[in-house]
Design a protein around this motif. Structure first.
Motif, mmCIF file in Angstrom:
data_model
loop_
_atom_site.group_PDB
_atom_site.id
_atom_site.type_symbol
_atom_site.label_atom_id
_atom_site.label_comp_id
_atom_site.label_asym_id
_atom_site.label_seq_id
_atom_site.Cartn_x
_atom_site.Cartn_y
_atom_site.Cartn_z
ATOM 1 N N ARG A 20 -0.289 -3.219 8.405
ATOM 2 C CA ARG A 20 1.083 -3.424 8.638
ATOM 3 C C ARG A 20 1.739 -3.350 7.340
ATOM 4 N N CYS A 21 3.159 -3.817 8.325
ATOM 5 C CA CYS A 21 4.218 -3.852 7.325
ATOM 6 C C CYS A 21 4.064 -5.295 6.440
ATOM 7 N N PRO A 22 4.415 -5.463 5.931
ATOM 8 C CA PRO A 22 4.442 -6.871 5.031
ATOM 9 C C PRO A 22 5.395 -7.323 5.626
ATOM 10 N N HIS A 23 6.475 -6.636 5.964
ATOM 11 C CA HIS A 23 8.351 -7.464 6.182
ATOM 12 C C HIS A 23 7.928 -8.025 7.417
ATOM 13 N N CYS A 24 7.515 -6.818 8.440
ATOM 14 C CA CYS A 24 8.073 -7.251 9.585
ATOM 15 C C CYS A 24 6.870 -6.326 10.804
ATOM 16 N N ASN A 25 5.914 -6.937 9.990
ATOM 17 C CA ASN A 25 4.876 -6.984 10.769
ATOM 18 C C ASN A 25 4.323 -5.527 11.632
ATOM 19 N N SER A 26 5.145 -4.272 12.171
ATOM 20 C CA SER A 26 5.180 -3.008 12.419
ATOM 21 C C SER A 26 3.934 -2.371 12.171
ATOM 22 N N PHE A 27 2.741 -1.562 12.700
ATOM 23 C CA PHE A 27 2.214 -0.479 12.222
ATOM 24 C C PHE A 27 3.471 0.130 10.700
ATOM 25 N N ALA A 28 2.190 0.481 9.853
ATOM 26 C CA ALA A 28 2.555 1.522 9.123
ATOM 27 C C ALA A 28 1.674 2.460 9.407
ATOM 28 N N ARG A 29 2.734 4.246 8.816
ATOM 29 C CA ARG A 29 1.636 5.156 8.830
ATOM 30 C C ARG A 29 1.899 5.449 6.899
ATOM 31 N N ALA A 30 0.784 6.334 6.783
ATOM 32 C CA ALA A 30 0.076 6.780 5.213
ATOM 33 C C ALA A 30 0.709 7.819 5.827
ATOM 34 N N ARG A 31 1.614 8.139 4.445
ATOM 35 C CA ARG A 31 2.179 10.038 4.205
ATOM 36 C C ARG A 31 1.719 10.623 3.236
ATOM 37 N N SER A 32 0.715 9.286 2.275
ATOM 38 C CA SER A 32 -0.001 10.575 1.239
ATOM 39 C C SER A 32 -0.613 9.182 0.548
ATOM 40 N N SER A 33 -2.103 10.095 -0.408
ATOM 41 C CA SER A 33 -2.381 9.965 -1.478
ATOM 42 C C SER A 33 -2.437 10.414 -2.262
ATOM 43 N N LYS A 34 -3.089 10.003 -3.985
ATOM 44 C CA LYS A 34 -3.367 10.184 -4.907
ATOM 45 C C LYS A 34 -4.788 9.564 -5.217
ATOM 46 N N GLN A 35 -5.856 10.033 -5.404
ATOM 47 C CA GLN A 35 -7.286 9.605 -6.406
ATOM 48 C C GLN A 35 -6.772 9.485 -7.574
ATOM 49 N N LEU A 36 -6.594 8.321 -8.730
ATOM 50 C CA LEU A 36 -6.054 7.845 -9.644
ATOM 51 C C LEU A 36 -7.593 8.167 -10.723
ATOM 52 N N THR A 37 -8.796 7.329 -9.374
ATOM 53 C CA THR A 37 -10.135 7.346 -10.217
ATOM 54 C C THR A 37 -10.994 7.887 -9.275
ATOM 55 N N PRO A 38 -12.479 8.262 -9.755
ATOM 56 C CA PRO A 38 -13.288 8.444 -8.879
ATOM 57 C C PRO A 38 -13.703 7.051 -7.420
ATOM 58 N N ILE A 39 -13.202 5.927 -8.185
ATOM 59 C CA ILE A 39 -13.164 4.777 -7.013
ATOM 60 C C ILE A 39 -12.232 3.756 -6.743
ATOM 61 N N TYR A 40 -10.428 4.496 -7.074
ATOM 62 C CA TYR A 40 -9.269 4.053 -6.979
ATOM 63 C C TYR A 40 -8.235 5.220 -6.578
ATOM 64 N N ARG A 41 -7.356 4.613 -5.346
ATOM 65 C CA ARG A 41 -6.871 5.366 -4.964
ATOM 66 C C ARG A 41 -5.305 5.185 -4.491
ATOM 67 N N GLU A 42 -3.991 5.498 -4.649
ATOM 68 C CA GLU A 42 -2.996 5.145 -4.387
ATOM 69 C C GLU A 42 -2.529 5.621 -2.928
ATOM 70 N N VAL A 43 -2.005 4.799 -2.162
ATOM 71 C CA VAL A 43 -1.958 4.997 -0.670
ATOM 72 C C VAL A 43 -0.477 5.211 -0.637
ATOM 73 N N ARG A 44 0.662 5.441 -0.329
ATOM 74 C CA ARG A 44 2.078 5.459 0.055
ATOM 75 C C ARG A 44 2.512 5.532 1.962
ATOM 76 N N PHE A 45 2.822 3.990 1.784
ATOM 77 C CA PHE A 45 3.085 3.622 3.716
ATOM 78 C C PHE A 45 4.006 3.501 3.777
ATOM 79 N N GLU A 46 4.542 4.077 5.679
ATOM 80 C CA GLU A 46 5.901 4.014 5.337
ATOM 81 C C GLU A 46 6.259 2.692 6.720
ATOM 82 N N CYS A 47 6.875 1.742 7.192
ATOM 83 C CA CYS A 47 6.772 1.712 8.457
ATOM 84 C C CYS A 47 7.168 1.999 8.960
ATOM 85 N N THR A 48 6.867 2.129 10.213
ATOM 86 C CA THR A 48 6.810 2.563 11.791
ATOM 87 C C THR A 48 8.261 2.233 12.180
#
Length: 99
Positions: A20-48
């Motif tokens: 959920r969006c930390p501001h309005c509490n609506s669901f978010a959509r994962a738009r992309s992600s990048k594996q930075l290490t074998p155990i860590y991934r950054e995920v780009r979210f957009e509020c719906t």
């Protein structure tokens, strides 16, 4: 596969991880992600919620192992969590002093 066999076959459930969006509490959509290490991934979210429009990066990290892999990667060190037995019994009350 017959209809009866399909009915008896184990059903695969799709995993659904909802953020959920930390501001309005609506669901978010994962738009992309990048594996930075074998155990860590950054995920780009957009509020719906178009009126909110928040876009953010979140981190997804492997913290600990609950059930060890049958094919462990020797280059990866993930701490193992030891299960703590649970009990429904309440601790015994201290015995009353005789007096």
């Amino acid at each position: 596969m017959t209809h009866a066999a399909q009915h008896l076959a184990p059903k695969h459930r799709e995993s659904r991880f909802r953020v959920r969006c930390p501001h309005c509490n609506s669901f978010a959509r994962a738009r992309s992600s990048k594996q930075l290490t074998p155990i860590y991934r950054e995920v780009r979210f957009e509020c719906t919620n178009d009126a909110c429009g928040h876009v953010w990066l979140a981190g997804l990290e492997t913290l600990r192992t609950l059930c060890p892999s049958e094919q462990p990667n020797p280059e990866i060190d993930i701490p193992l969590t030891v299960a703590v037995p649970t009990t429904s019994a309440e601790p015994a009350a201290p015995a009353a002093a005789a007096g």
